[in-house]
Motif scaffolding. Sequence first.
Motif, mmCIF file in Angstrom:
data_model
loop_
_atom_site.group_PDB
_atom_site.id
_atom_site.type_symbol
_atom_site.label_atom_id
_atom_site.label_comp_id
_atom_site.label_asym_id
_atom_site.label_seq_id
_atom_site.Cartn_x
_atom_site.Cartn_y
_atom_site.Cartn_z
ATOM 1 N N ASP A 298 0.824 -1.246 -0.095
ATOM 2 C CA ASP A 298 0.083 0.162 0.095
ATOM 3 C C ASP A 298 0.996 1.157 -0.070
ATOM 4 O OD1 ASP A 298 -2.530 -1.196 -0.181
ATOM 5 O OD2 ASP A 298 -2.636 -1.430 2.053
ATOM 6 N N GLU A 502 4.596 9.415 -13.704
ATOM 7 C CA GLU A 502 3.578 8.319 -13.979
ATOM 8 C C GLU A 502 4.213 7.109 -14.408
ATOM 9 O OE1 GLU A 502 0.698 9.846 -16.903
ATOM 10 O OE2 GLU A 502 0.272 7.902 -17.480
ATOM 11 N N LEU A 505 6.186 5.262 -11.396
ATOM 12 C CA LEU A 505 5.188 4.235 -10.239
ATOM 13 C C LEU A 505 4.803 3.162 -11.144
ATOM 14 C CD1 LEU A 505 4.105 4.271 -7.769
ATOM 15 C CD2 LEU A 505 2.203 5.517 -8.365
ATOM 16 N N LYS A 506 4.538 3.282 -12.265
ATOM 17 C CA LYS A 506 4.031 2.020 -13.507
ATOM 18 C C LYS A 506 5.176 1.030 -13.283
ATOM 19 C CE LYS A 506 0.407 3.505 -16.082
ATOM 20 N NZ LYS A 506 -0.070 3.834 -17.300
ATOM 21 N N GLN A 511 3.315 -2.453 -13.960
ATOM 22 C CA GLN A 511 2.039 -2.115 -14.777
ATOM 23 C C GLN A 511 2.511 -1.890 -16.221
ATOM 24 O OE1 GLN A 511 -0.051 0.980 -13.235
ATOM 25 N NE2 GLN A 511 -1.094 -0.235 -11.891
ATOM 26 N N SER B 153 -8.311 -0.492 -0.288
ATOM 27 C CA SER B 153 -6.903 -0.747 -0.061
ATOM 28 C C SER B 153 -7.127 -2.184 -0.043
ATOM 29 C CB SER B 153 -6.325 -0.244 1.074
ATOM 30 O OG SER B 153 -7.289 -0.836 2.157
ATOM 31 N N ARG B 154 -5.600 -2.686 0.074
ATOM 32 C CA ARG B 154 -5.488 -4.304 0.138
ATOM 33 C C ARG B 154 -6.166 -5.114 1.557
ATOM 34 N NH1 ARG B 154 -1.914 -7.182 1.598
ATOM 35 N NH2 ARG B 154 -1.429 -5.836 2.937
ATOM 36 N N GLY B 155 -6.270 -4.334 2.434
ATOM 37 C CA GLY B 155 -6.980 -4.850 3.611
ATOM 38 C C GLY B 155 -8.345 -4.644 3.740
ATOM 39 N N TYR B 170 -5.463 -6.944 -4.138
ATOM 40 C CA TYR B 170 -4.615 -6.090 -4.773
ATOM 41 C C TYR B 170 -5.280 -4.700 -4.675
ATOM 42 C CZ TYR B 170 -1.911 -4.160 -8.370
ATOM 43 O OH TYR B 170 -0.821 -3.559 -9.262
ATOM 44 N N ASN B 171 -4.462 -3.588 -4.302
ATOM 45 C CA ASN B 171 -4.928 -2.249 -4.056
ATOM 46 C C ASN B 171 -5.664 -1.764 -5.330
ATOM 47 O OD1 ASN B 171 -5.199 0.433 -3.620
ATOM 48 N ND2 ASN B 171 -3.461 0.363 -2.065
ATOM 49 N N LEU B 173 -7.067 0.901 -6.192
ATOM 50 C CA LEU B 173 -6.813 2.261 -6.755
ATOM 51 C C LEU B 173 -5.463 2.439 -7.277
ATOM 52 C CD1 LEU B 173 -7.803 4.801 -3.754
ATOM 53 C CD2 LEU B 173 -8.773 4.663 -6.086
ATOM 54 N N LEU B 174 -4.892 1.489 -7.443
ATOM 55 C CA LEU B 174 -3.237 1.669 -8.351
ATOM 56 C C LEU B 174 -3.555 1.088 -9.550
ATOM 57 C CD1 LEU B 174 -0.824 -0.147 -5.761
ATOM 58 C CD2 LEU B 174 -1.125 2.157 -6.518
ATOM 59 N N LYS B 175 -4.901 0.457 -10.042
ATOM 60 C CA LYS B 175 -5.176 -0.054 -11.420
ATOM 61 C C LYS B 175 -5.694 1.165 -12.177
ATOM 62 C CE LYS B 175 -5.052 -4.960 -10.786
ATOM 63 N NZ LYS B 175 -5.483 -6.232 -11.218
ATOM 64 N N PRO B 176 -5.198 1.656 -13.125
ATOM 65 C CA PRO B 176 -5.844 2.740 -14.070
ATOM 66 C C PRO B 176 -7.038 2.183 -14.475
ATOM 67 C CG PRO B 176 -3.739 2.004 -14.949
ATOM 68 C CD PRO B 176 -3.887 1.403 -13.732
ATOM 69 N N LEU B 261 -3.475 8.692 -8.443
ATOM 70 C CA LEU B 261 -2.155 8.758 -8.245
ATOM 71 C C LEU B 261 -1.527 9.000 -9.435
ATOM 72 C CD1 LEU B 261 -2.049 5.460 -6.276
ATOM 73 C CD2 LEU B 261 -1.132 7.632 -5.456
ATOM 74 N N PRO B 262 -0.095 9.011 -9.356
ATOM 75 C CA PRO B 262 0.598 9.292 -10.814
ATOM 76 C C PRO B 262 0.393 7.855 -11.596
ATOM 77 C CG PRO B 262 2.027 10.031 -9.013
ATOM 78 C CD PRO B 262 0.976 9.362 -8.587
ATOM 79 N N SER B 263 0.234 6.515 -10.943
ATOM 80 C CA SER B 263 -0.022 5.538 -11.830
ATOM 81 C C SER B 263 -1.432 5.526 -12.356
ATOM 82 C CB SER B 263 0.410 4.180 -11.057
ATOM 83 O OG SER B 263 -0.605 4.096 -10.091
ATOM 84 N N TYR B 265 -2.859 8.240 -13.597
ATOM 85 C CA TYR B 265 -3.113 9.459 -14.520
ATOM 86 C C TYR B 265 -3.900 8.999 -15.679
ATOM 87 C CZ TYR B 265 -0.400 12.819 -11.638
ATOM 88 O OH TYR B 265 0.238 13.532 -10.563
ATOM 89 N N GLU B 266 -3.208 8.027 -16.372
ATOM 90 C CA GLU B 266 -3.581 7.555 -17.569
ATOM 91 C C GLU B 266 -5.249 7.623 -18.005
ATOM 92 O OE1 GLU B 266 -2.159 3.718 -18.233
ATOM 93 O OE2 GLU B 266 -3.582 3.213 -19.638
#
Lengths: 546, 319
Positions: A298, A502, A505-506, A511, B153-155, B170-171, B173-176, B261-263, B265-266
């Motif tokens: 996390d 971006e 982090l990817k 990713q 979140s993961r938990g 899996y978290n 929010l990390l997945k675009p 998150l930056p990851s 942004y896409e």
Amino acid sequence: MRKISCVILLVCMMLSISTAFSACGNKKDSDLGQTEPGTQKNEQDKDSLKEQKKPLDSLSFPITDKPLKLTWWGENGAHKYHESLDDFVIYKKLQEITGIDIEFIHPPLGQGDEQFSLLIASGEYPDLIMFNFLNKYPGGIEKAIEDKVIISLNDLINNYSPNLRDYLKSNEELAKVVRTNDGLYYCYPSLLPDPTTRSYIGPFVREDWLEELNIEKPHTIDEWYRAMVKIKESGKSEFPLSFLYSLLRTDVFAGAYDVGLNFYMRDGKVYYGPLQPQFKDFISTIRKWYAEGLIDPDFATFDRKTYEAKVLKEENVLFVDYLSRIAQFTSGIKSNNPDSACELSPINYPVLKRGEKAMLGHFTPAFRPFVSIYITTANKYPEESAMMLDYAYSEEGNMLFNFGVEGQTYNMVNGFPTYTKDIADPETGKINIAGQASISGPFKTDPRFFVQQLILDQQKQAIRLWSDTDVLEHQLPPISPTAEDSKEFANIYGEIETYVSEMILKFILGQESTDKFDDFVNQIKSMGIDRVIEIKQTALDSFNSR
Amino acid sequence: MRMQSRLIAGRLKIKVDGFTAKVKRDLLRHKYIYIMLLPVVAYYFIFHYGPIYGAVIAFQDYSPALGVEGSTWVGFQNFTDFFHNYYFWRLIKNTVLLSFYLILFGFPAPIVLALMLNEVNNTRFKRTVQTVTYLPHFISLVVICGFIVNFTSRGGIINDIIETFGGERYNLLLKPELFRSIYVVSDIWQTVGWGSIIYLAALTNIDIELYQAAMIDGAGRWKQLMHITLPGIAPTVIIMLILRMGRIMTVGFEKVILLYLPSTYETADVISTYVYRMGLQKFSYSYSTAIGLFNSVINCSFLIFANYAGKKVNNTYLW
């Protein structure tokens, strides 16, 4: 032969003339303490009211017998202790000594930036402003002077601020930082002159657990990896390493790979980290750690609260965080679980091979423009303001701003200013009220303050370990491109920054495949990174020739 | 007949009186209504029309100290800068798509809820459901986003469910690719109760006799819904849709900023968040104003288009 020597002579003469000219040009602006008598006189003639005939050698107090009030606008960073800076002992004392009444105006917390824009747009300025003019005024500091918002301080510092003038004269390196490329002084600076107090983010570890598992404190990246794998296998901690993603920016792991996440310099040349081939190694390492579950999964999303809650539940073993957290976590963990043998101890910034030093690390610049004082054009008493602000740079002023009032907040013990018991008690936080109000302001931070702020021996050890890097040679000084360049820089780099943050982090999260690293580099290049580096380089060159 | 002649007489008289006299008479006759209207008009002029003047800084290189009068004019420079921005198309695409999904799934949700509540006979149950669905509307957005971050979140609870069914934690929010779904679903949760109020009000306006007549004709509940209820609330629905279309390019930046998150942004970086990063964090006032203005122009054209479509399809329109 004669001809040649003639030519040489001629060239020499021309050179000396031109240097004389440029020296003159510079002198007028940057050299403190050597104002040309001519210009000085002219000003005197214009304003016969000024009694000052020559630059002051020292200050006498009170500055004025007449009632004099100045307004001071700025955020109060220590609102936790007192609502207004006016209530802090150091500012009370300052007003008492100088005889000048200060009216503090504090924008609501967290709205400093917006309120600043409104303040500037309103055209009604206070006398003194404590805000990051240098970086936040659109167009830069020279534009702020040109727009007639603030005034240039060369004459004021020279004539009315003997302490600051002498200090800057004897510290050319610092003086270079606090003036513009053209030699303009623009603020009464907040300074952190001592380099040992400037690295306060770094890695630390639960030493009691390492001992229990018979693991040595890790020094190299490989040792970090092996230690973390061993901890994970032991079942002691599911995710050994935990830190806030934003702290990756302190180059704590990148430094090992001789690369930074941002701009850095080597031998006077500017580099951009993500373009370097080593960057791929760095990013692959973090990616591997993440993929193998060595870093808390996390880490990219959690906020400080969630992260600290996990730390206090003893879920992690290795951390990257602020110096103060070593003490905070230790007491937090122990109050949560009185049986815990928790001992957090700092380790040095990781490197690739033992004996090496990390190239970069956390290091705060010596000059903090956001808590420096700028004098506006609305100020009707610039001379008095200059004298008042200069007090902080004198010997007594230094004691007042760092330690408070002798006998009240500190005592001299063997020549060392020691806080009284009541003040030094970490529970009360009174150390912040005594001196150093608002954490920092327009004065020099004394290392003797810094040391007393540290509660545990581990913290004292930490500043020694964390400052043991080569960051001084590689960190860019606070350079300022020209107004035109900074606009172009903002336009190009704004896009690159988005893209790079971006992609980093990817890459870490898996990713994006690391095979695409070359495409990533090419993409940054096609977005115009070369021009950005060029702008930085030009600015660095003109900084070096300040 | 009498009424008609009075109307004609009135109209004639008005013509005789002229415009100013007409206004004066109207003002006098309805003076209390106009007095009541005054604060609202003042509000719109001060807070909505006045600031439009500030939009001129989109055509300037604005410097706060020089003000609007003193800053240099740069024409369309700020606009062309934005059009040539590397992320221009991505920002447009993200904004429109997110908004489109919000309309596609978020717009019908309160209508469906209102219709369902309308069919419930147990008042106590109805009120409980209403209160429960309103609640999120009154919670601060920051807190709502705190919930979302926790749940995903993961938990979090969603991962608990995924794990029960054999999935891997899996978290989210990390997945675009999941960002839009999370945004839209949470938005529905947040607004469905509050949004249904207006439809519930519209439902009460439908004449009860129509239902009775339909029942006598042998129409079941479904037929009643299709032929009485839906046409009954259609004007409200269309007006709401027109208003919603006017905001198609507006995705509130607060919620995105709290969740992205930056990851991601896409898919998550929208025009308003870009303006926020540029304007507030980097102090490029003119540039961000230009983007905002561009955004408003597109919104406005969507509004006009929706109004025109409403006129054609259902003869329901705003102007």
